[in-house]
Write an enzyme that holds these catalytic residues in place. Structure first.
Site, PDB file in Angstrom:
ATOM      1  N   ASP A  59     -14.282  -2.054 -17.859  1.00 38.53           N
ATOM      2  CA  ASP A  59     -12.977  -1.973 -17.806  1.00 38.53           C
ATOM      3  C   ASP A  59     -12.704  -0.951 -16.576  1.00 38.53           C
ATOM      4  OD1 ASP A  59     -12.557  -3.550 -20.176  1.00 38.53           O
ATOM      5  OD2 ASP A  59     -12.586  -1.960 -21.377  1.00 38.53           O
ATOM      6  N   GLU A 100     -16.229  15.914  -6.954  1.00 32.35           N
ATOM      7  CA  GLU A 100     -17.015  16.927  -7.729  1.00 32.35           C
ATOM      8  C   GLU A 100     -16.155  17.027  -9.181  1.00 32.35           C
ATOM      9  OE1 GLU A 100     -15.950  21.165  -6.717  1.00 32.35           O
ATOM     10  OE2 GLU A 100     -16.252  20.226  -4.770  1.00 32.35           O
ATOM     11  N   CYS A 126     -29.147   2.094  -3.043  1.00 32.89           N
ATOM     12  CA  CYS A 126     -29.664   1.518  -4.036  1.00 32.89           C
ATOM     13  C   CYS A 126     -31.248   2.089  -4.536  1.00 32.89           C
ATOM     14  CB  CYS A 126     -29.914  -0.116  -3.402  1.00 32.89           C
ATOM     15  SG  CYS A 126     -28.009  -0.818  -3.614  1.00 32.89           S
TER      16      CYS A 126
END
Length: 342
Positions: A59, A100, A126
């Site tokens: 969502d 942050e 990745c």
């Protein structure tokens, strides 16, 4: 850099959570239909070029820390390890709640971990999760901690929807579609792993060692922001596979039993069918040994390798004693390969 050879490191457990909202490549193309027709691109190109049929979205209000917490709660429940025993928490999420504080601090707070549990983000595109496993392993071997928790939560909804909106504009050119094509392959997911001293482990999943190589002269081939990613996919493929070959050769010369005949299963970072085919050919890998999920999950960034490992374990694809190769590569370019005895 010399290979990291671990003496006392084990994977106690890994758990993953996936979103329930599924978005097909055909649905994305239907939103881009006027643009694709105008620039002369036939339907089916996303799945045709990438092999990705669908991907998942959380969502819009679910942040990286929220979904990483879900996965962490799952792995803690599975293992029964007390929260006060966790000595370090690392988040490797590319997705961020804020600039942050760190995602790790938010997850730390959500879980109610102790004040002696250090926590920080480790970012390396990745490749981040595999890097975090190596970093955690060094802390365990050094005797600093007995248990560590690594989390990753990715939600690609924002960047994919922003990219669709840009490509829907009447002035969108073929070059824009080409440069942002990789963004349309991104997916979402969350994963958590507990790494521990092997004397504390009940799983017997031992981390043997890892190697890493860099090719940062190609560091600008894939540039990502919160709402935009631009990539030269063809060059990422060419130079990424070249780097993977150098990393594979290093692993073959420094890690025990690192060859296709003695590796039972591969858990690779997955971008597309084309990338996997070229990688298999270059490295001489047996394709049937790979656990692949990119057709239904897309490219889920640093969550890809651990989610693949989680699914392979849950499905029985890997068994106790199997030699498992974790193979990560990320924008930068950086590549790591890790040997695990499951």
């Amino acid at each position: 850099m010399k290979p990291m050879l671990f003496k006392n490191v084990a994977i106690e457990a890994v758990a993953c959570k996936l979103p329930t909202t599924i978005i097909t490549s055909a649905e994305i193309e239907s939103q881009l239909a006027p643009t694709l027709e105008r620039i002369g691109i036939k339907p089916g190109i996303i799945e045709g070029l990438s092999g990705i049929r669908e991907r998942r979205f959380w969502d819009i209000d679910q942040q990286a820390s929220d979904v990483a917490t879900l996965a962490a709660e799952k792995v803690l429940e599975q293992t029964g390890i007390p929260r006060e025993a966790i000595g370090c928490l690392i988040s490797t999420s590319v997705s961020k709640d804020y600039i942050e504080p760190s995602v790790a601090s938010l997850v730390h707070g959500n879980l109610g971990l102790s004040d002696h549990c250090i926590n920080y983000d480790l970012g390396n595109a990745c490749l981040g999760f595999v890097n975090a496993m190596a970093s955690m392993g060094m802390m365990i071997d050094a005797g600093l901690i007995d248990y560590g928790l690594i989390v990753d939560g990715e939600n690609s909804r924002e960047v994919v929807e922003a990219t669709i909106h840009r490509l829907q504009q009447p002035d969108a050119k073929p070059e824009a579609f080409r440069d942002q094509f990789a963004t349309l392959t991104l997916g979402s997911g969350a994963v958590a792993m507990i790494v521990c001293h092997k004397n504390r482990s009940t799983s017997g999943h031992v981390v043997n060692g890892s190697v890493t190589r860099a090719a940062t002269r190609h560091s600008r081939l894939c540039l990502g922001q919160r709402d935009r990613m631009v990539a030269d996919a063809s060059k990422v493929l060419i130079f990424g596979v070249e780097l993977a070959k150098r990393t594979w050769d290093l692993a073959s010369s420094t890690l025990a039993n690192w060859n296709d005949a003695q590796i039972d299963a591969y858990m690779p970072h997955q971008v597309s069918r084309r990338n996997m085919d070229v990688l298999n050919d270059k490295l001489g890998l047996t394709p049937e040994k790979q656990h692949l999920n990119f057709p239904t999950l897309g490219n889920i960034g640093p969550a890809a390798v651990p989610i693949t490992l989680c699914q392979a374990s849950e499905s029985g694809r890997i068994q106790s004693g199997n030699h498992v190769a974790l193979m990560g590569i990320g924008s930068g370019l950086n590549c790591s390969m890790m040997s695990v005895t499951w």
